[in-house]
Motif scaffolding. Sequence first.
Motif, PDB file in Angstrom:
ATOM      1  N   UNK A  67       0.906  -1.175   0.148  1.00  0.00           N
ATOM      2  CA  UNK A  67      -0.126   0.050  -0.019  1.00  0.00           C
ATOM      3  C   UNK A  67       0.837   1.179   0.161  1.00  0.00           C
ATOM      4  N   UNK A  68       0.767   2.022  -0.853  1.00  0.00           N
ATOM      5  CA  UNK A  68       1.197   3.482  -1.092  1.00  0.00           C
ATOM      6  C   UNK A  68       0.939   4.370   0.069  1.00  0.00           C
ATOM      7  N   UNK A  69       1.406   5.422   0.353  1.00  0.00           N
ATOM      8  CA  UNK A  69       0.987   6.208   1.184  1.00  0.00           C
ATOM      9  C   UNK A  69       1.506   6.208   2.754  1.00  0.00           C
ATOM     10  N   UNK A  70       0.986   6.994   3.584  1.00  0.00           N
ATOM     11  CA  UNK A  70       1.671   7.158   4.929  1.00  0.00           C
ATOM     12  C   UNK A  70       0.679   6.284   5.880  1.00  0.00           C
ATOM     13  N   UNK A  71       1.432   5.361   6.556  1.00  0.00           N
ATOM     14  CA  UNK A  71       0.689   4.669   7.669  1.00  0.00           C
ATOM     15  C   UNK A  71       0.296   5.617   8.888  1.00  0.00           C
ATOM     16  N   UNK A  72      -0.806   5.380   9.397  1.00  0.00           N
ATOM     17  CA  UNK A  72      -1.363   6.166  10.519  1.00  0.00           C
ATOM     18  C   UNK A  72      -0.588   5.507  11.879  1.00  0.00           C
ATOM     19  N   UNK A  73      -0.437   4.318  11.699  1.00  0.00           N
ATOM     20  CA  UNK A  73      -0.318   3.305  13.200  1.00  0.00           C
ATOM     21  C   UNK A  73       0.949   2.466  12.940  1.00  0.00           C
ATOM     22  N   UNK A  74       1.665   2.471  13.832  1.00  0.00           N
ATOM     23  CA  UNK A  74       2.973   1.539  13.934  1.00  0.00           C
ATOM     24  C   UNK A  74       2.853   0.542  15.397  1.00  0.00           C
ATOM     25  N   UNK A  75       3.579  -0.316  15.220  1.00  0.00           N
ATOM     26  CA  UNK A  75       3.765  -1.164  16.336  1.00  0.00           C
ATOM     27  C   UNK A  75       5.182  -1.064  16.974  1.00  0.00           C
ATOM     28  N   UNK A  76       5.222  -1.145  18.323  1.00  0.00           N
ATOM     29  CA  UNK A  76       6.612  -0.944  18.794  1.00  0.00           C
ATOM     30  C   UNK A  76       6.929  -2.624  18.931  1.00  0.00           C
ATOM     31  N   UNK A 107      -1.818  13.042  13.482  1.00  0.00           N
ATOM     32  CA  UNK A 107      -0.966  12.570  14.441  1.00  0.00           C
ATOM     33  C   UNK A 107      -0.642  11.079  13.926  1.00  0.00           C
ATOM     34  N   UNK A 108       0.525  10.870  14.015  1.00  0.00           N
ATOM     35  CA  UNK A 108       0.877   9.206  13.661  1.00  0.00           C
ATOM     36  C   UNK A 108       1.165   8.593  15.121  1.00  0.00           C
TER      37      UNK A 108
END
Length: 126
Positions: A1-10, A85-86
């Motif tokens: 998927x192109x674009x910005x991810x809204x969420x990441x995982x530690x 916000x991310x």
Amino acid sequence: MDGTARIALSAAATELLRLLREQHGPLMFHQSGGCCDGSAPMCYPAGEFRTGSSDVLLARLDVEGVPEPVDFWMSADQFERWQHTHLTVDVVPGRGSGFSLEAPEGVRFLIRSRLFTEEERAGLGG
């Protein structure tokens, strides 16, 4: 998927999600926007928390070692405040809500946030 991810995982969140998946099956998150524990992401067996028109599906998180995506939902009013916000789902020691699956593990999920950069905002589209 192109674009910005809204969420990441530690890394800690990824490890805990693998453990919870083994114990409880497919998982989901919901973050309401209430006070105290309600402002933390809550982890449930997938489908156990009923989402509706007042919720936004922010992401279908691919978690290494988990066979299916983990949906991350947020109440629409909370998303209205956090849309710029991310978010990073992390884990810290302590007792969270008794309703969230990680509570018996002596840890709790929490959200770390930062504003999107100009480039990231452009990648969000819409």
